[in-house]
Design a protein around this motif. Sequence first.
Motif, PDB file in Angstrom:
ATOM      1  N   LEU A   1       0.827  -1.220   0.000  1.00 42.13           N
ATOM      2  CA  LEU A   1       0.000   0.000   0.000  1.00 42.13           C
ATOM      3  C   LEU A   1       0.857   1.263   0.000  1.00 42.13           C
ATOM      4  N   LEU A   2       2.173   1.085   0.046  1.00 47.94           N
ATOM      5  CA  LEU A   2       3.062   2.245   0.181  1.00 47.94           C
ATOM      6  C   LEU A   2       3.003   3.179  -1.030  1.00 47.94           C
ATOM      7  N   CYS A   3       2.869   4.470  -0.725  1.00 48.98           N
ATOM      8  CA  CYS A   3       2.974   5.539  -1.727  1.00 48.98           C
ATOM      9  C   CYS A   3       4.205   6.353  -1.348  1.00 48.98           C
ATOM     10  N   VAL A   4       5.112   6.545  -2.283  1.00 51.78           N
ATOM     11  CA  VAL A   4       6.315   7.318  -1.983  1.00 51.78           C
ATOM     12  C   VAL A   4       6.099   8.770  -2.419  1.00 51.78           C
ATOM     13  N   GLY A   5       6.262   9.678  -1.476  1.00 55.25           N
ATOM     14  CA  GLY A   5       6.081  11.102  -1.776  1.00 55.25           C
ATOM     15  C   GLY A   5       7.385  11.732  -2.227  1.00 55.25           C
ATOM     16  N   LEU A   6       7.410  12.187  -3.478  1.00 54.00           N
ATOM     17  CA  LEU A   6       8.650  12.775  -4.022  1.00 54.00           C
ATOM     18  C   LEU A   6       8.703  14.272  -3.693  1.00 54.00           C
ATOM     19  N   ASP A   7       8.840  14.562  -2.392  1.00 53.70           N
ATOM     20  CA  ASP A   7       8.885  15.951  -1.912  1.00 53.70           C
ATOM     21  C   ASP A   7      10.321  16.456  -1.970  1.00 53.70           C
ATOM     22  N   THR A   8      10.864  16.471  -3.153  1.00 52.70           N
ATOM     23  CA  THR A   8      12.300  16.722  -3.319  1.00 52.70           C
ATOM     24  C   THR A   8      12.649  18.201  -3.179  1.00 52.70           C
ATOM     25  N   GLU A   9      13.578  18.477  -2.250  1.00 50.16           N
ATOM     26  CA  GLU A   9      14.020  19.869  -2.063  1.00 50.16           C
ATOM     27  C   GLU A   9      15.543  19.941  -2.221  1.00 50.16           C
TER      28      GLU A   9
ATOM     29  N   ILE B   1      15.680   7.669  -6.239  1.00 49.25           N
ATOM     30  CA  ILE B   1      14.627   7.247  -5.287  1.00 49.25           C
ATOM     31  C   ILE B   1      13.650   6.275  -5.959  1.00 49.25           C
ATOM     32  N   ILE B   2      13.255   6.575  -7.178  1.00 48.63           N
ATOM     33  CA  ILE B   2      12.288   5.709  -7.876  1.00 48.63           C
ATOM     34  C   ILE B   2      12.907   4.326  -8.124  1.00 48.63           C
ATOM     35  N   ARG B   3      14.163   4.298  -8.551  1.00 46.88           N
ATOM     36  CA  ARG B   3      14.851   3.026  -8.807  1.00 46.88           C
ATOM     37  C   ARG B   3      14.942   2.211  -7.504  1.00 46.88           C
ATOM     38  N   ALA B   4      15.200   2.902  -6.386  1.00 45.91           N
ATOM     39  CA  ALA B   4      15.377   2.206  -5.098  1.00 45.91           C
ATOM     40  C   ALA B   4      14.057   1.685  -4.525  1.00 45.91           C
ATOM     41  N   THR B   5      12.940   2.343  -4.853  1.00 45.15           N
ATOM     42  CA  THR B   5      11.683   2.044  -4.155  1.00 45.15           C
ATOM     43  C   THR B   5      10.656   1.296  -4.996  1.00 45.15           C
ATOM     44  N   GLN B   6      10.873   1.198  -6.305  1.00 46.62           N
ATOM     45  CA  GLN B   6       9.792   0.713  -7.189  1.00 46.62           C
ATOM     46  C   GLN B   6       9.342  -0.712  -6.896  1.00 46.62           C
ATOM     47  N   GLU B   7      10.217  -1.499  -6.316  1.00 51.10           N
ATOM     48  CA  GLU B   7       9.839  -2.882  -6.016  1.00 51.10           C
ATOM     49  C   GLU B   7       8.868  -2.948  -4.821  1.00 51.10           C
ATOM     50  N   TYR B   8       8.795  -1.863  -4.057  1.00 49.68           N
ATOM     51  CA  TYR B   8       8.075  -1.899  -2.776  1.00 49.68           C
ATOM     52  C   TYR B   8       6.824  -1.036  -2.712  1.00 49.68           C
ATOM     53  N   CYS B   9       6.625  -0.150  -3.672  1.00 46.08           N
ATOM     54  CA  CYS B   9       5.480   0.770  -3.574  1.00 46.08           C
ATOM     55  C   CYS B   9       4.590   0.668  -4.802  1.00 46.08           C
ATOM     56  N   SER B  10       3.331   1.066  -4.619  1.00 52.34           N
ATOM     57  CA  SER B  10       2.367   0.986  -5.722  1.00 52.34           C
ATOM     58  C   SER B  10       2.038   2.355  -6.317  1.00 52.34           C
ATOM     59  N   SER B  11       2.491   3.419  -5.667  1.00 48.72           N
ATOM     60  CA  SER B  11       2.193   4.748  -6.205  1.00 48.72           C
ATOM     61  C   SER B  11       3.249   5.769  -5.793  1.00 48.72           C
ATOM     62  N   TYR B  12       3.264   6.858  -6.545  1.00 49.95           N
ATOM     63  CA  TYR B  12       4.160   7.981  -6.251  1.00 49.95           C
ATOM     64  C   TYR B  12       3.334   9.262  -6.222  1.00 49.95           C
TER      65      TYR B  12
ATOM     66  N   ARG C   1       9.478  12.218   3.484  1.00 43.58           N
ATOM     67  CA  ARG C   1      10.806  12.586   4.000  1.00 43.58           C
ATOM     68  C   ARG C   1      11.589  11.420   4.586  1.00 43.58           C
ATOM     69  N   ASP C   2      10.899  10.523   5.295  1.00 38.45           N
ATOM     70  CA  ASP C   2      11.604   9.429   5.968  1.00 38.45           C
ATOM     71  C   ASP C   2      12.286   8.480   4.971  1.00 38.45           C
ATOM     72  N   ILE C   3      11.752   8.406   3.762  1.00 43.82           N
ATOM     73  CA  ILE C   3      12.378   7.573   2.723  1.00 43.82           C
ATOM     74  C   ILE C   3      13.416   8.369   1.933  1.00 43.82           C
ATOM     75  N   LEU C   4      13.109   9.623   1.640  1.00 48.92           N
ATOM     76  CA  LEU C   4      13.958  10.428   0.746  1.00 48.92           C
ATOM     77  C   LEU C   4      15.307  10.805   1.351  1.00 48.92           C
ATOM     78  N   TYR C   5      15.269  11.235   2.603  1.00 49.73           N
ATOM     79  CA  TYR C   5      16.468  11.870   3.150  1.00 49.73           C
ATOM     80  C   TYR C   5      17.125  10.995   4.209  1.00 49.73           C
ATOM     81  N   GLY C   6      18.367  10.664   4.005  1.00 46.93           N
ATOM     82  CA  GLY C   6      19.079   9.818   4.942  1.00 46.93           C
ATOM     83  C   GLY C   6      20.434   9.416   4.373  1.00 46.93           C
ATOM     84  N   GLY C   7      20.647   9.662   3.120  1.00 51.49           N
ATOM     85  CA  GLY C   7      21.928   9.338   2.501  1.00 51.49           C
ATOM     86  C   GLY C   7      22.844  10.551   2.445  1.00 51.49           C
ATOM     87  N   VAL C   8      24.155  10.305   2.277  1.00 55.37           N
ATOM     88  CA  VAL C   8      25.101  11.424   2.159  1.00 55.37           C
ATOM     89  C   VAL C   8      25.662  11.529   0.743  1.00 55.37           C
TER      90      VAL C   8
END
Lengths: 262, 262
Positions: B16-24, B46-57, B234-241
């Motif tokens: 059911l996961l939807c990934v929010g591309l709130d890119t800043e 982000i899309i390449r990393a998450t596409q296996e796990y989510c059904s919407s963006y 945000r919790d998915i998008l931001y965390g890498g360096v």
Amino acid sequence: MNVMETLKQEQEKTSLLCVGLDTELHKIPDEFRESGNPIIHFNETIIRATQEYCSSYKINFAFYEQYGEKAFSLIKDTIALLPKGKLSIADAKRGDIGNTSGAYARAVFEDMGFDAITVSPYMGYDSLSPFLEYSDKFVFILALTSNIGSSDFQRLICDGKPLYRHVIETALSWQSQAHIGFVVGATHPDELAEIRTYAPDNCLLIPGVGTQGGNVSQVLQANGSAPALINVSRDILYGGVNSETTFSHALNKAQYYAGLLR
Amino acid sequence: MNVMETLKQEQEKTSLLCVGLDTELHKIPDEFRESGNPIIHFNETIIRATQEYCSSYKINFAFYEQYGEKAFSLIKDTIALLPKGKLSIADAKRGDIGNTSGAYARAVFEDMGFDAITVSPYMGYDSLSPFLEYSDKFVFILALTSNIGSSDFQRLICDGKPLYRHVIETALSWQSQAHIGFVVGATHPDELAEIRTYAPDNCLLIPGVGTQGGNVSQVLQANGSAPALINVSRDILYGGVNSETTFSHALNKAQYYAGLLR
């Protein structure tokens, strides 16, 4: 001179008229399409024809966003055409959670340089506070809009008062660096008079005159001498068949409304 | 296969996961800025990393509009990156008088090709009807949002019921070609359960999990087996360096949420 004083001075020189640049490609005469940039060419004609009679211009984002990638360039190029002293209003009806509204506020006030924005109150204080942090800007909150659907929710009675009154009274209790104003449709003169009893000094943005049927003299009587911007869009914009008649139609209509709105 | 069946199938394959591309721009690692188009490079990662796990963006327009002229190109270029079958949501919270909402609907559904949009109900039926005329699209109406300000107006009691319930019940009485859904924040699980008693089958877009504090298991319990899209941004998008750790952070987080949301 701050934005409120500039507006007051400009209104004394011209009128309360606000011209809504709701420009749509399929409604403008063919001749404009022969130029490389028909929307800007049309807007330039309307601004040139009306500037002697109006104190502000309102740009409704929807009409520009339908042109996709070019949308924000068209908006910025239109702002660049506005004569000094005219109040520029981003009619964008924005409102989102805090960090998101912050991005909208930066877009409209900083990147594009508008003097004012329209916002939707549905999501409450923290959805509007990023806009309210800007001093020397106007934030017009939707209260009682000009359309038929305004009765669906805005007139619901909550604790003995209509929702639009809750919106106005609650907003008046908020901390704000910006000037808080409200959108009240010209199609509701009785409610406009009532709103002036509890929001006597806030600037109102009043759309709905002209094509939508609002009556100017009823609006003026209800509003009294309080600050207001009275918007006319389609009735001024559309009526010419080429660039010359578009210019003279817009000039005549703006002169007519300014005569009523001095 | 219509948009509802496609979503169902995609959710069975993923979650059911939807990934929010709130890119800043200021929140993404420097490495992305070295490329010519940092936002698109980041979104692609982000899309390449998450596409296996989510059904919407979900694309929140505010974050793109702050970049001015490039805004709509960035949005369109991001949509072009979405894998086939994923539901695309324009989180734009639009709503205006009829002819204006028509322009917004054309922009989002036709020019940009989104499958879904979020809209604000404040201006009533005729402000939303242009969106509702599109068959095979989702229209998510703001009901009870995830932010603190949701108590300012949405919870006002009108005729014995909170405003958000009026919004939902009234919207359920409207004619619509589109699928009507509602936005209900994950931060209100009790109200979510109550909403499921009178809107059992409508798809809900549920933001507020992760940074905003909504609890996934409470949300799932309250929602039962009804259709839902649960958004995390945000919790998915931001965390890498850098680009590599951004990819692995997003993949791990999406995998974690998908595990909860199957």
